[in-house]
Scaffold this active site. Sequence first.
Site, PDB file in Angstrom:
ATOM      1  N   ARG A  23     -10.724   0.381  14.369  1.00 21.25           N
ATOM      2  CA  ARG A  23     -10.642   1.068  13.083  1.00 21.25           C
ATOM      3  C   ARG A  23     -11.781   0.577  12.197  1.00 21.25           C
ATOM      4  O   ARG A  23     -12.842   1.178  12.193  1.00 21.25           O
ATOM      5  CB  ARG A  23      -9.264   0.813  12.465  1.00 21.25           C
ATOM      6  CG  ARG A  23      -8.903   1.719  11.342  1.00 21.25           C
ATOM      7  CD  ARG A  23      -7.414   1.718  11.029  1.00 21.25           C
ATOM      8  NE  ARG A  23      -6.892   0.401  10.632  1.00 21.25           N
ATOM      9  CZ  ARG A  23      -5.621   0.167  10.323  1.00 21.25           C
ATOM     10  NH1 ARG A  23      -4.738   1.140  10.358  1.00 21.25           N
ATOM     11  NH2 ARG A  23      -5.211  -1.039   9.978  1.00 21.25           N
ATOM     12  N   ARG A  31       1.102 -10.704   7.238  1.00 22.83           N
ATOM     13  CA  ARG A  31       1.008  -9.505   6.401  1.00 22.83           C
ATOM     14  C   ARG A  31       2.249  -8.649   6.644  1.00 22.83           C
ATOM     15  O   ARG A  31       2.350  -7.932   7.640  1.00 22.83           O
ATOM     16  CB  ARG A  31      -0.258  -8.708   6.761  1.00 22.83           C
ATOM     17  CG  ARG A  31      -1.550  -9.530   6.683  1.00 22.83           C
ATOM     18  CD  ARG A  31      -2.795  -8.670   6.843  1.00 22.83           C
ATOM     19  NE  ARG A  31      -2.871  -7.937   8.079  1.00 22.83           N
ATOM     20  CZ  ARG A  31      -3.525  -8.347   9.176  1.00 22.83           C
ATOM     21  NH1 ARG A  31      -4.179  -9.497   9.168  1.00 22.83           N
ATOM     22  NH2 ARG A  31      -3.527  -7.606  10.266  1.00 22.83           N
ATOM     23  N   LYS A  84       0.851  -1.205   0.000  1.00 20.03           N
ATOM     24  CA  LYS A  84       0.000   0.000   0.000  1.00 20.03           C
ATOM     25  C   LYS A  84       0.883   1.250   0.000  1.00 20.03           C
ATOM     26  O   LYS A  84       2.075   1.171   0.317  1.00 20.03           O
ATOM     27  CB  LYS A  84      -0.904  -0.018   1.226  1.00 20.03           C
ATOM     28  CG  LYS A  84      -0.159   0.078   2.562  1.00 20.03           C
ATOM     29  CD  LYS A  84      -1.067  -0.267   3.733  1.00 20.03           C
ATOM     30  CE  LYS A  84      -0.312  -0.162   5.054  1.00 20.03           C
ATOM     31  NZ  LYS A  84      -1.088  -0.736   6.173  1.00 20.03           N
ATOM     32  N   CYS A  93      13.621  25.488   1.901  1.00 16.06           N
ATOM     33  CA  CYS A  93      12.692  26.162   0.977  1.00 16.06           C
ATOM     34  C   CYS A  93      11.802  25.108   0.303  1.00 16.06           C
ATOM     35  O   CYS A  93      11.906  23.919   0.578  1.00 16.06           O
ATOM     36  CB  CYS A  93      13.465  26.924  -0.085  1.00 16.06           C
ATOM     37  SG  CYS A  93      14.706  28.047   0.574  1.00 16.06           S
ATOM     38  N   MET A  94      10.959  25.556  -0.611  1.00 14.68           N
ATOM     39  CA  MET A  94      10.043  24.628  -1.271  1.00 14.68           C
ATOM     40  C   MET A  94      10.790  23.592  -2.121  1.00 14.68           C
ATOM     41  O   MET A  94      10.435  22.409  -2.136  1.00 14.68           O
ATOM     42  CB  MET A  94       9.037  25.391  -2.138  1.00 14.68           C
ATOM     43  CG  MET A  94       7.938  24.503  -2.692  1.00 14.68           C
ATOM     44  SD  MET A  94       6.792  25.350  -3.780  1.00 14.68           S
ATOM     45  CE  MET A  94       5.858  26.337  -2.646  1.00 14.68           C
ATOM     46  N   ASP A  95      11.832  24.057  -2.807  1.00 17.21           N
ATOM     47  CA  ASP A  95      12.522  23.177  -3.758  1.00 17.21           C
ATOM     48  C   ASP A  95      14.016  23.022  -3.499  1.00 17.21           C
ATOM     49  O   ASP A  95      14.687  22.294  -4.224  1.00 17.21           O
ATOM     50  CB  ASP A  95      12.363  23.736  -5.182  1.00 17.21           C
ATOM     51  CG  ASP A  95      10.932  24.090  -5.472  1.00 17.21           C
ATOM     52  OD1 ASP A  95      10.105  23.176  -5.533  1.00 17.21           O
ATOM     53  OD2 ASP A  95      10.632  25.298  -5.602  1.00 17.21           O
ATOM     54  N   TYR A 141      15.366  32.065   3.809  1.00 17.07           N
ATOM     55  CA  TYR A 141      14.247  32.900   4.264  1.00 17.07           C
ATOM     56  C   TYR A 141      14.367  33.237   5.743  1.00 17.07           C
ATOM     57  O   TYR A 141      14.705  32.371   6.561  1.00 17.07           O
ATOM     58  CB  TYR A 141      12.923  32.158   4.052  1.00 17.07           C
ATOM     59  CG  TYR A 141      12.504  32.059   2.606  1.00 17.07           C
ATOM     60  CD1 TYR A 141      12.211  33.205   1.871  1.00 17.07           C
ATOM     61  CD2 TYR A 141      12.384  30.818   1.987  1.00 17.07           C
ATOM     62  CE1 TYR A 141      11.822  33.105   0.542  1.00 17.07           C
ATOM     63  CE2 TYR A 141      11.990  30.710   0.665  1.00 17.07           C
ATOM     64  CZ  TYR A 141      11.709  31.866  -0.060  1.00 17.07           C
ATOM     65  OH  TYR A 141      11.315  31.764  -1.368  1.00 17.07           O
ATOM     66  N   HIS A 194      -6.438  -7.177  13.221  1.00 11.03           N
ATOM     67  CA  HIS A 194      -5.214  -6.365  13.224  1.00 11.03           C
ATOM     68  C   HIS A 194      -4.938  -5.897  14.643  1.00 11.03           C
ATOM     69  O   HIS A 194      -5.846  -5.444  15.338  1.00 11.03           O
ATOM     70  CB  HIS A 194      -5.418  -5.164  12.285  1.00 11.03           C
ATOM     71  CG  HIS A 194      -4.172  -4.379  12.001  1.00 11.03           C
ATOM     72  ND1 HIS A 194      -3.055  -4.931  11.421  1.00 11.03           N
ATOM     73  CD2 HIS A 194      -3.872  -3.066  12.207  1.00 11.03           C
ATOM     74  CE1 HIS A 194      -2.121  -3.980  11.277  1.00 11.03           C
ATOM     75  NE2 HIS A 194      -2.589  -2.860  11.755  1.00 11.03           N
TER      76      HIS A 194
HETATM   77  C1  LIG Z   1      -0.348  -1.692   6.864  1.00  6.05           C
HETATM   78  C2  LIG Z   1      -0.928  -2.936   7.373  1.00  6.05           C
HETATM   79  C3  LIG Z   1      -0.113  -4.042   7.653  1.00  6.05           C
HETATM   80  C4  LIG Z   1       1.390  -4.002   7.583  1.00  6.05           C
HETATM   81  O1  LIG Z   1       1.895  -3.534   8.814  1.00  6.05           O
HETATM   82  P1  LIG Z   1       3.466  -3.462   9.086  1.00  6.05           P
HETATM   83  O2  LIG Z   1       3.555  -2.993  10.482  1.00  6.05           O
HETATM   84  O3  LIG Z   1       4.004  -2.459   8.120  1.00  6.05           O
HETATM   85  O4  LIG Z   1       4.020  -4.815   8.853  1.00  6.05           O
HETATM   86  C5  LIG Z   1      -0.733  -5.225   8.030  1.00  6.05           C
HETATM   87  N1  LIG Z   1      -2.069  -5.302   8.132  1.00  6.05           N
HETATM   88  C6  LIG Z   1      -2.885  -4.260   7.889  1.00  6.05           C
HETATM   89  C7  LIG Z   1      -4.358  -4.425   8.028  1.00  6.05           C
HETATM   90  C8  LIG Z   1      -2.348  -3.039   7.522  1.00  6.05           C
HETATM   91  O5  LIG Z   1      -3.147  -2.000   7.290  1.00  6.05           O
END
Ligand SMILES: *Cc1c(COP(=O)(O)O)cnc(C)c1O
Length: 391
Positions: free
Chosen positions: A139, A225, A42, A319-321, A271, A169
């Site tokens: 969540r 995951r 992601k 700065c910005m860039d 700046y 999670h």
């Molecule tokens: C982002 C995410 C992960 C990965 O988590 P890490 O701490 O980067 O390994 C696993 N499960 C879900 C649902 C997530 O949103």
Amino acid sequence: MEVQQQFFRDTWVEVNLDHIEENIKQIKGIFKQEMNIMAVVKANAYGHGAVEVAKRAIRAGARYLAVSFLDEALQLRQAGIVSPILVFGRVRPHDVNLAAAHQIAVTVYQEEWLLEAKQHYTADQSLRLHVKFDTGMGRIGITNKENGKAVITLIQSCEMFELEGVFTHFATADDTDLDYFNKQYSRFLDVLAWLEDWGVSVKFIHCGNSATGLRFPDKVFNMVRLGIAMYGLSPSEEIKEEIPVNLKEAFSLHSRIIQVKEIHPGDAISYGATYVAAEKQWIATIPIGYADGWFRYHSSQGGYVLVDGKRAPIVGRVCMDQCMVRLPYEVEVGTVATLIGSQQDERITVDQVAKRLETINYEIPCMIGSRVPRIFIEEQKIIAIRNGIRL
Ligand SMILES: *Cc1c(COP(=O)(O)O)cnc(C)c1O
């Protein structure tokens, strides 16, 4: 060469894909049984570049990919990636046909969502579903047995829906205090017991992010995951010492000096003229700024870069860039300035930069924007370049 997109600026990110593969292989080795790795790509693979990381993760043995929303999954499909993909976040119920057409698995987190999705469903292909239970993250997810039962029953009543996974999670898997983790874990065990009572079996049961997988390899069921650890970073400072493998950072950030000048006592930089030279010194300008995600906070927090293997503090406001650094001595225009990564014996880690900005390492590669091209390295060779501006 997979993708070669030129760029015409002197600032870039290097992503070491060999490190990503090594991290995955090492982590795979800590599990007793054969473990299904879900590579979490992601947010453009935490800023590293989703397509290249996904391809390499699959080559390294990952079985599944995961993203946050449908566009991210479609990006992978458009790049020709055929591996299974799960969307963790909400897919809008009227978009489920699109997900099905591209064989993208979606998360069911609420009965209402499923009812709506069912109404919209017209695709010929079946849709793979992973049911998310909220065991304490607060969540998204199903929070009680009745809703769980309703959702599972509804899925089973529709022949186009395939129940492929059940997951949860953890909120504190990267914490030294494990009370809350244990509470969530036992709630998830309850969920699995309900499923057994209802006579439901699922292919993938998953609850582990990187922290859980690395610390409790026998508690992640048959899929882990893997996000942050795949990129070579520790899920938290607290558990860094506990990590059983030698993770290698994949991300580094570099620029080239575009001007070098000598300044004199009383001369100011940037700046607000907040930095005033106390003595004669060499100053370099590098072409990266807050619009690239290199925030102003770097200068007030004592940030520095590496030039010729030595530390060069950022002076004056970013700065910005562009931003300015104080050189140890005069160097040539075109000399590389490393903002994250190594030069000779010096190294600036993502963790150090996170500490400087008073945040977590996850944020650092994510915050370097799409203006900064990504160069992908395999065996010291460039195998692809992605320029986010000229896709
Ligand atoms: C982002 C995410 C992960 C990965 O988590 P890490 O701490 O980067 O390994 C696993 N499960 C879900 C649902 C997530 O949103």
